[in-house]
Motif scaffolding. Structure first.
Motif, PDB file in Angstrom:
ATOM      1  N   LYS A  13       0.846  -1.200   0.000  1.00 32.92           N
ATOM      2  CA  LYS A  13       0.000   0.000   0.000  1.00 32.92           C
ATOM      3  C   LYS A  13       0.871   1.236   0.000  1.00 32.92           C
ATOM      4  O   LYS A  13       1.876   1.297   0.708  1.00 32.92           O
ATOM      5  N   PHE A  14       0.498   2.214  -0.802  1.00 33.73           N
ATOM      6  CA  PHE A  14       1.112   3.534  -0.728  1.00 33.73           C
ATOM      7  C   PHE A  14       0.006   4.453  -0.227  1.00 33.73           C
ATOM      8  O   PHE A  14      -0.881   4.816  -0.999  1.00 33.73           O
ATOM      9  N   GLU A  17      -3.643   3.851  -1.481  1.00 32.37           N
ATOM     10  CA  GLU A  17      -3.604   3.112  -2.738  1.00 32.37           C
ATOM     11  C   GLU A  17      -2.951   1.740  -2.564  1.00 32.37           C
ATOM     12  O   GLU A  17      -1.862   1.615  -2.008  1.00 32.37           O
ATOM     13  N   THR A  45       7.036  -2.096  -8.562  1.00 35.99           N
ATOM     14  CA  THR A  45       6.878  -2.244  -7.116  1.00 35.99           C
ATOM     15  C   THR A  45       7.282  -3.657  -6.677  1.00 35.99           C
ATOM     16  O   THR A  45       7.984  -3.837  -5.675  1.00 35.99           O
ATOM     17  N   LEU A  54      12.096  -1.705  -1.290  1.00 42.42           N
ATOM     18  CA  LEU A  54      10.822  -1.365  -0.643  1.00 42.42           C
ATOM     19  C   LEU A  54      10.461  -2.526   0.282  1.00 42.42           C
ATOM     20  O   LEU A  54      10.839  -3.663   0.016  1.00 42.42           O
ATOM     21  N   THR A  57       3.773  -4.189   2.634  1.00 40.70           N
ATOM     22  CA  THR A  57       2.876  -3.899   3.748  1.00 40.70           C
ATOM     23  C   THR A  57       2.445  -5.203   4.424  1.00 40.70           C
ATOM     24  O   THR A  57       2.227  -5.264   5.621  1.00 40.70           O
TER      25      THR A  57
END
Ligand code: ADP
Ligand code: MG
Length: 282
Positions: A13-14, A17, A45, A54, A57
């Protein structure tokens, strides 16, 4: 065979989103795995999570049987190479100087520069400064650098998006050779022809979800409507569906020697994607 990459229920999740929703797949040693999806579907991503740029989540991602977060550790740096559009090249140095620097950084023999230049067809341009290169040439220099230390795993994020067909073909041949020597390749693209040519299996990604994973051939069979097209001697074309009625008609044309061409109507990967998602891969 053991999985080189294993992803289970990955979510990213960003803010609000959700860029990845419950993504699961696994990639075996020696596979060329294609991650196909339109812009914004979550391809980059996924690569960033798998290469520890990264943190997801939720869910799990393993590379070489270690949590993906471990990929930022020095002990793992020789195990993989990444190509993204974020170049990290020295703009004022030449192509050759950039590759030599990388060579020293990885303690590689200087002969690897020559091999890498040949891989991307840039031997003649070696003296050009990086800030003078076209986008396609830049992409090839980055690819050369990515493969220089011959990592067993390559992450290639749209590696041929800026290339002309001749150079793209040259790169495809090189990637196939690397793969034959055992390199596992995770490739993102929105070029279906490229995926079909190179990939053992592909996953269709749409809005952060995997819609289908299989070999290109299996997908085409699965989504085929089993019809074929008959072209008659007078140029007429008829689409014939499998079944008795179709077969009788075809037999009649054949007996009368009227058939000039016959081919099956296999869907392209692009057709399948549209069928699955209602949208184009572009
Ligand atoms: P692709 O590589 O398939 O084009 P991305 O993985 O780059 O897609 O992006 C997937 C989605 O996540 C997009 O909607 C994008 O806007 C969003 N996204 C990616 N990175 C970030 C970020 N750092 N911050 C906020 N949103 C992001
Ligand atoms: Mg991307």
């Amino acid at each position: 065979m053991k999985a080189i990459i294993e992803v289970q229920n990955l979510q990213m999740k960003f803010g609000k989103e959700e860029a990845l929703k419950n993504v699961s797949f696994s990639i075996k040693k020696g596979e060329i795995f294609g991650f196909l999806g339109p812009s914004g579907s979550g391809k980059t991503t996924t690569i960033k999570i798998l290469t520890a740029q990264l943190t997801q989540t939720n869910g799990q991602a393993f590379v070489f049987a270690q949590p993906a977060a471990e990929m930022s550790k020095v002990k793992n740096k020789e195990k993989f190479g990444i190509l993204t559009d974020n170049s990290g090249l020295y703009q004022r140095l030449s192509i050759e100087e950039n590759l030599l620097l990388y060579c020293h950084l990885y303690n590689l023999p200087e002969s690897t520069v020559e091999e890498a230049l040949a891989f991307v067809n840039l031997q003649k341009d070696r003296k050009k400064r990086v800030n003078q290169l076209s986008k396609g040439m830049m992409q090839r220099v980055i690819l050369a650098r990515t493969i220089m230390h011959k990592p067993p795993l390559l992450f290639l994020d749209e590696p041929t998006s800026a290339l002309d067909p001749v150079n793209a073909q040259h790169i495809y041949n090189g990637l196939r050779q690397l793969n034959e020597l055992g390199t596992t390749i995770f490739l993102t693209t929105h070029n279906m022809a490229e995926a079909e040519l190179l990939c053992d299996r592909i996953a269709f990604l749409h809005k952060g979800e995997i819609r289908e994973i299989d070999s290109p051939a299996a997908l085409k069979t699965k989504y085929s409507d089993q019809s074929f097209t008959i072209e008659l001697e007078n140029g007429e074309q008829h689409v014939v569906h499998n079944g008795e009625q179709g077969a009788t008609q075809v037999m009649e044309w054949m007996k009368a020697s009227r058939v000039s061409r016959m081919y099956s109507n296999e869907p392209t990967l692009g057709d399948i994607f549209v069928q699955l998602t209602g949208s184009d891969l572009k």
